[in-house]
Design a protein around this motif. Structure first.
Motif, PDB file in Angstrom:
ATOM      1  N   ALA A  69       0.831  -1.213   0.000  1.00 24.74           N
ATOM      2  CA  ALA A  69       0.000   0.000   0.000  1.00 24.74           C
ATOM      3  C   ALA A  69       0.859   1.254   0.000  1.00 24.74           C
ATOM      4  O   ALA A  69       0.548   2.240  -0.667  1.00 24.74           O
ATOM      5  CB  ALA A  69      -0.924  -0.008   1.214  1.00 24.74           C
ATOM      6  N   GLY A  74      -1.447   6.122  -4.587  1.00 26.45           N
ATOM      7  CA  GLY A  74      -2.754   6.063  -3.970  1.00 26.45           C
ATOM      8  C   GLY A  74      -2.608   6.273  -2.473  1.00 26.45           C
ATOM      9  O   GLY A  74      -1.575   5.983  -1.899  1.00 26.45           O
ATOM     10  N   PRO A  75      -3.675   6.779  -1.859  1.00 30.46           N
ATOM     11  CA  PRO A  75      -3.629   6.996  -0.412  1.00 30.46           C
ATOM     12  C   PRO A  75      -3.429   5.663   0.300  1.00 30.46           C
ATOM     13  O   PRO A  75      -4.020   4.660  -0.092  1.00 30.46           O
ATOM     14  CB  PRO A  75      -5.006   7.582  -0.105  1.00 30.46           C
ATOM     15  CG  PRO A  75      -5.574   8.003  -1.408  1.00 30.46           C
ATOM     16  CD  PRO A  75      -4.958   7.148  -2.445  1.00 30.46           C
ATOM     17  N   ASN A  76      -2.621   5.650   1.332  1.00 29.78           N
ATOM     18  CA  ASN A  76      -2.270   4.403   1.998  1.00 29.78           C
ATOM     19  C   ASN A  76      -3.475   3.641   2.508  1.00 29.78           C
ATOM     20  O   ASN A  76      -3.560   2.419   2.370  1.00 29.78           O
ATOM     21  CB  ASN A  76      -1.313   4.675   3.159  1.00 29.78           C
ATOM     22  CG  ASN A  76       0.035   5.151   2.659  1.00 29.78           C
ATOM     23  OD1 ASN A  76       0.353   5.001   1.476  1.00 29.78           O
ATOM     24  ND2 ASN A  76       0.826   5.716   3.537  1.00 29.78           N
ATOM     25  N   GLN A  77      -4.401   4.356   3.125  1.00 24.77           N
ATOM     26  CA  GLN A  77      -5.558   3.681   3.709  1.00 24.77           C
ATOM     27  C   GLN A  77      -6.443   3.073   2.631  1.00 24.77           C
ATOM     28  O   GLN A  77      -6.991   1.984   2.794  1.00 24.77           O
ATOM     29  CB  GLN A  77      -6.356   4.667   4.551  1.00 24.77           C
ATOM     30  CG  GLN A  77      -5.541   5.228   5.698  1.00 24.77           C
ATOM     31  CD  GLN A  77      -6.216   6.402   6.361  1.00 24.77           C
ATOM     32  OE1 GLN A  77      -7.107   7.024   5.793  1.00 24.77           O
ATOM     33  NE2 GLN A  77      -5.808   6.716   7.567  1.00 24.77           N
ATOM     34  N   ILE A  78      -6.588   3.815   1.529  1.00 22.74           N
ATOM     35  CA  ILE A  78      -7.363   3.305   0.402  1.00 22.74           C
ATOM     36  C   ILE A  78      -6.690   2.045  -0.146  1.00 22.74           C
ATOM     37  O   ILE A  78      -7.327   1.017  -0.362  1.00 22.74           O
ATOM     38  CB  ILE A  78      -7.455   4.357  -0.716  1.00 22.74           C
ATOM     39  CG1 ILE A  78      -8.035   5.654  -0.192  1.00 22.74           C
ATOM     40  CG2 ILE A  78      -8.198   3.823  -1.911  1.00 22.74           C
ATOM     41  CD1 ILE A  78      -9.522   5.670  -0.080  1.00 22.74           C
ATOM     42  N   ASN A  79      -5.396   2.144  -0.369  1.00 23.71           N
ATOM     43  CA  ASN A  79      -4.658   1.012  -0.909  1.00 23.71           C
ATOM     44  C   ASN A  79      -4.746  -0.201  -0.011  1.00 23.71           C
ATOM     45  O   ASN A  79      -4.776  -1.338  -0.476  1.00 23.71           O
ATOM     46  CB  ASN A  79      -3.186   1.386  -1.124  1.00 23.71           C
ATOM     47  CG  ASN A  79      -2.978   2.200  -2.383  1.00 23.71           C
ATOM     48  OD1 ASN A  79      -3.915   2.401  -3.152  1.00 23.71           O
ATOM     49  ND2 ASN A  79      -1.773   2.661  -2.609  1.00 23.71           N
ATOM     50  N   MET A  80      -4.773   0.035   1.275  1.00 25.71           N
ATOM     51  CA  MET A  80      -4.871  -1.065   2.221  1.00 25.71           C
ATOM     52  C   MET A  80      -6.205  -1.778   2.064  1.00 25.71           C
ATOM     53  O   MET A  80      -6.261  -2.999   2.040  1.00 25.71           O
ATOM     54  CB  MET A  80      -4.724  -0.506   3.639  1.00 25.71           C
ATOM     55  CG  MET A  80      -4.328  -1.542   4.653  1.00 25.71           C
ATOM     56  SD  MET A  80      -2.852  -2.428   4.174  1.00 25.71           S
ATOM     57  CE  MET A  80      -3.175  -3.999   4.967  1.00 25.71           C
ATOM     58  N   VAL A  82      -7.959  -1.845  -0.608  1.00 23.21           N
ATOM     59  CA  VAL A  82      -7.872  -2.529  -1.895  1.00 23.21           C
ATOM     60  C   VAL A  82      -7.116  -3.843  -1.742  1.00 23.21           C
ATOM     61  O   VAL A  82      -7.519  -4.880  -2.270  1.00 23.21           O
ATOM     62  CB  VAL A  82      -7.168  -1.637  -2.946  1.00 23.21           C
ATOM     63  CG1 VAL A  82      -6.892  -2.416  -4.216  1.00 23.21           C
ATOM     64  CG2 VAL A  82      -8.019  -0.423  -3.246  1.00 23.21           C
ATOM     65  N   LEU A  98     -13.403  -1.235  -0.805  1.00 20.65           N
ATOM     66  CA  LEU A  98     -13.340   0.220  -0.897  1.00 20.65           C
ATOM     67  C   LEU A  98     -14.688   0.845  -0.566  1.00 20.65           C
ATOM     68  O   LEU A  98     -14.782   1.810   0.186  1.00 20.65           O
ATOM     69  CB  LEU A  98     -12.955   0.643  -2.312  1.00 20.65           C
ATOM     70  CG  LEU A  98     -11.552   1.139  -2.561  1.00 20.65           C
ATOM     71  CD1 LEU A  98     -11.495   1.813  -3.918  1.00 20.65           C
ATOM     72  CD2 LEU A  98     -11.115   2.121  -1.492  1.00 20.65           C
ATOM     73  N   LEU A 102     -15.470   3.451   2.364  1.00 18.15           N
ATOM     74  CA  LEU A 102     -15.705   4.850   2.028  1.00 18.15           C
ATOM     75  C   LEU A 102     -17.139   5.340   2.121  1.00 18.15           C
ATOM     76  O   LEU A 102     -17.376   6.526   2.266  1.00 18.15           O
ATOM     77  CB  LEU A 102     -15.196   5.136   0.607  1.00 18.15           C
ATOM     78  CG  LEU A 102     -13.681   5.222   0.448  1.00 18.15           C
ATOM     79  CD1 LEU A 102     -13.342   5.495  -1.011  1.00 18.15           C
ATOM     80  CD2 LEU A 102     -13.109   6.312   1.319  1.00 18.15           C
TER      81      LEU A 102
END
Lengths: 200, 199
Positions: A69, A74-80, A82, A98, A102
């Motif tokens: 991530a 990409g934002p770390n939290q988003i990537n996590m 994912v 996601l 979100l």
């Protein structure tokens, strides 16, 4: 719950893990992470729920996820999110995870945004905001300092950072050209040598 | 009144509503893969785009939106939704909402797709020299960019000594303590309400 096409798993499931989540469980799990971390600490809650509570993946897998991530755009939290979703159900899993993460925060933020745009010109509101943004700016300023210590002993790294700063702040080089030029140069410098000694 | 003066100062090329919308989507689509080291590195670019290039927001509004996205629960990269909202606010709240969701999707989709590919092929990538070089090389660049972002937001938000002082104090507190930033924003908001910090 019927399984979709065999989900690619980074490692074979370790002993003691729960069966891999279906899409609905994934969504609910990520939703739970989002709700729990309303006061903050998204990464901690993510780990607590995914690894300890639901036991979908091991700590090691989770840490791998953090590494990936952070590495990719990409934002770390988003990537996590994912990563967690993709681990079980590929692209669809990623999107479901996601969405779970979100849907509530984004809806809330959009409501706040609508209120903001409606009321921000009221003088009292503007006065309070003038103060709030000073604090927010302090937060923004602290971001660079927070990671500075990692590079403190690497002179080339500091030079690279300084050049980037000067190029963008003084010469107004835009982000995309900056990254496209400086990125490859940095990668060439930091390309791993085949000898056992590594550049610091 | 001041917003009128700003509008006069910032005049983007005239386009149609659909043209604006497509421009919005394209802008964030093209930035998605460049959000290295987390979403924060894009903030200076967001400022340039929304305040200087397309005139979606004023300096004050940008700072406000940044603070809002930071304070609200959830990933701070949701700021893009607010940027999209600001871009279309003049068309009415419904258009603004559509614009917000579209912008957020645009900033998320490319990096998400790449991330999915990365997850599925991580075994191959993990020990590749490309990965090592990328990880080591982009770190210092991210460092430089984060300072650019910090300075930019500092100057965008503050217009007087009290503001700068508060920012510096908050920065120190962020580095030295584990207090939640919401406390700082609350106290600073109070100072603003009392007229101690102005803009």
């Amino acid at each position: 719950m019927p399984a979709s096409a065999p989900p690619p798993h980074p490692n074979p499931p370790a002993v003691g893990l729960a069966p891999p989540p279906g899409l609905r469980q994934l969504f609910v799990g990520m939703l739970q992470v989002a709700l729990s971390s309303f006061g903050g600490g998204l990464s901690a809650w993510s780990q607590r729920i995914v690894v300890e509570q639901c036991r979908w993946m091991s700590d090691q897998d989770f840490l791998t996820g953090l590494t990936v991530a952070r590495l990719f755009p990409g934002p770390n939290q988003i990537n996590m999110a994912v990563y967690i979703g993709a681990s079980f159900h590929g692209l669809v899993g990623a999107l479901v995870a996601l969405a779970g993460m979100l849907v509530m925060p984004f809806t809330l933020l959009m409501l706040l945004g609508l209120v903001y745009f409606q009321v921000h010109e009221i003088p009292a509101v503007d006065r309070v905001l003038a103060g709030v943004v000073a604090a927010a700016a302090g937060m923004a300023l602290s971001m660079g300092f927070k990671i500075l210590h990692t590079y403190w002993r690497d002179r080339v790294a500091l030079l690279l950072a300084a050049l980037t700063f000067v190029a963008m702040a003084v010469f107004h080089v835009r982000l995309i050209p900056m990254v496209l030029v400086a990125g490859p140069l940095a990668m060439i410098w930091y390309w791993p040598r085949s000898s056992p000694q590594e550049p610091s | 009144m001041s917003s009128l003066l700003v509008l006069l100062a910032c005049t983007p090329p005239p386009t149609t509503q659909l043209g604006d919308f497509l421009q919005l989507i394209w802008t964030f689509l093209s930035l998605s893969l460049f959000s290295l080291g987390g979403g924060n590195t894009l903030l200076a670019e967001y400022h340039h785009i929304s305040v200087e290039q397309f005139c979606w927001l004023t300096d004050s509004q940008f700072s406000d939106i940044y603070a809002l996205a930071e304070a609200a629960p959830g990933p701070s990269s949701m700021i893009v939704g607010l940027l999209g909202m600001g871009a279309a606010w003049k068309e009415g709240p419904w258009a603004a909402l559509v614009s917000a969701y579209a912008a957020e999707l645009a900033i998320l989709i490319p990096s998400t797709l790449l991330m999915v590919v990365a997850c599925l092929s991580w075994k191959r990538l993990e020990h590749s020299p490309w990965r090592v070089a990328f990880e080591r090389g982009l770190g210092p660049i991210t460092l430089g960019i984060l300072f650019v972002v910090g300075i930019k937001i500092l100057n965008t938000a503050n217009h007087g000594v009290p503001g700068y002082l508060v920012s510096i104090v908050v920065c120190l507190l962020m580095l030295r303590t584990r207090l939640s930033p919401l406390w700082f924003m609350g106290v600073a908001g109070l100072l603003g309400g009392l007229g101690i910090i102005n803009r």
